[in-house]
Design an enzyme around this catalytic site. Structure first.
Site, PDB file in Angstrom:
ATOM      1  CB  SER A   1       2.718   7.408  -3.717  1.00 35.63           C
ATOM      2  OG  SER A   1       2.492   6.022  -3.652  1.00 35.63           O
TER       3      SER A   1
ATOM      4  CE1 TYR B   1      -2.612   8.366  -5.881  1.00 34.62           C
ATOM      5  CE2 TYR B   1      -1.484   6.258  -6.110  1.00 34.62           C
ATOM      6  CZ  TYR B   1      -1.729   7.414  -5.399  1.00 34.62           C
ATOM      7  OH  TYR B   1      -1.082   7.616  -4.203  1.00 34.62           O
TER       8      TYR B   1
ATOM      9  CE  LYS C   1      -0.155  11.261  -5.094  1.00 31.01           C
ATOM     10  NZ  LYS C   1      -0.482  12.573  -4.487  1.00 31.01           N
TER      11      LYS C   1
END
Ligand code: UD1
Length: 345
Positions: free
Chosen positions: A127, A152, A156
């Site tokens: 991302s 979150y 990544k």
């Protein structure tokens, strides 16, 4: 040569669109998904579009035993596209361990299974969140990564690190492409598949379409005091079908040994930054529907502006986006109208 590809999270938003593009390109995707944020009916949508009934296993990537069995059944696959992950930024702040268990523990399970059965080609969903607020725009793949704003986002960054270090340590044929998505939106032109947010959406476009159809009273615009063209935050919105096609191109690159490094990273965006107000006005223009919206305070953790430098993907992958913001929004609207409105309440 086998054309089978394991797609984790293949009934999800980006996964399902990628499955359709894989089939169009002559691959045979097999899906594993725990259906925690998607529905089994997605398989029917894929069949309506492609005519193909895709093999499916309801498996949680945290379940190493079930995963191992599935990988042994499909050890003839030439690659894995790994989408399965949790992605709600706010939820990750409240439940960090859930995010690390699922997104990091699950990734390690996937890598272990791939090694065990000898599948060497891995496409990983990353991302643009890894860049945080970039110092320079547009953001290139060499821009420095910033400390993550949420668990979150951290999953990544850590996920990429784990893959990079594992690949560096290996003497086999293992290779990875990590794809850093900007803001995927829209739906398949057929409206047979699209985004299925459970409960109240956190992301802008599902909130826009749910407001337009009357499921939500009012869209909140989070902040109009940013240092941007109209004060609202800027993002690089990319049509999910363009994004899906990039996965096929990336897989082709690995399968055909065209990669230049064992671990490669690409930004996937249009290169164009649009503000929240521009999105709202483009939606109104392309659908003819007026949106009820109100500016409120900034949302914690949001960056001011980010959009991709697309030249590396263009030059190396030979891939670039084709679909406009208006097409993205019109397809999202067509999908929203088709959804059973009761489902989302
Ligand atoms: C973020 C992450 C992205 C991640 C995604 C998962 C960044 C840059 N991006 O996307 O990597 O995959 O979350 O959920 O960190 N907005 C409103 N009103 C709303 C909803 C959103 O004004 O009701 C605004 C936001 O403030 C933002 C823009 O719309 O400026 C896009 O928001 P959203 O769709 O949630 O995506 P990101 O936060 O950019």
């Amino acid at each position: 040569m086998s054309k089978k590809v394991i797609v984790t999270g293949g009934t999800g938003f980006i996964g399902s669109h990628t499955v359709v593009e894989l089939i169009a390109a002559g691959y045979t995707p097999v899906i594993l998904d725990n259906l925690s944020n998607s529905e089994i009916e997605v398989l029917e949508g894929i069949k309506k579009i492609t005519g193909v009934t895709v093999e499916f296993g309801q498996i949680d990537i945290k379940d190493q035993a079930a995963l191992t069995t599935f990988f042994h059944e499909h050890k003839d696959a030439i690659g894995v596209i790994h989408f399965a992950a949790l992605k709600a930024v706010g939820e990750s702040v409240n439940k960090p361990l859930l995010y690390y268990k699922n997104n990091i523990g699950g990734l390690i399970n996937i890598i272990s299974c791939m090694k065990e059965v000898g599948i060497n080609n891995h496409i990983f969903s990353s991302s643009c969140t890894v860049y945080g607020q970039p110092d320079q725009l547009p953001v290139t793949e060499n821009s420095p990564l910033k400390p993550a704003e949420s668990p979150y986002g951290n999953t990544k960054q850590i996920g990429e690190e784990i893959l990079r270090e594992d690949i560096a340590s290996r003497t086999d044929e293992g290779k990875v492409i990590a794809l850093r998505y900007f803001n995927p939106i829209g739906a398949h032109a057929s409206a047979e598949i699209g985004e299925l947010p459970l409960g109240v959406p956190e992301n802008l476009i599902p909130y826009v379409t749910q407001t337009a159809i009357g499921l939500r009273d009012e869209l909140k615009v989070f902040g109009d005091d940013y240092n941007t063209k109209d004060g609202t935050a800027v993002r690089d919105y990319i049509h999910v079908v363009d994004l899906a096609q990039a996965h096929v191109v990336a897989l082709d690159r690995l399968v055909n040994h065209k990669n230049k490094e064992k671990f490669e990273v690409f930004n996937l965006g249009t290169g164009q930054g649009n503000s929240v107000l521009e999105v709202i006005h483009a939606f109104e223009k392309s659908t003819g529907v007026k949106l009820n919206y109100k500016v409120v305070d900034r949302r914690a953790g949001d960056v001011e502006a980010t959009y991709a430098d697309t030249s590396f993907a263009k030059n190396e992958l030979g891939w670039s986006t084709k679909l406009s913001l208006e097409e993205m929004l019109a397809s999202a609207w067509k999908w929203q109208k088709k959804l059973d409105s009761k489902k989302s309440v």
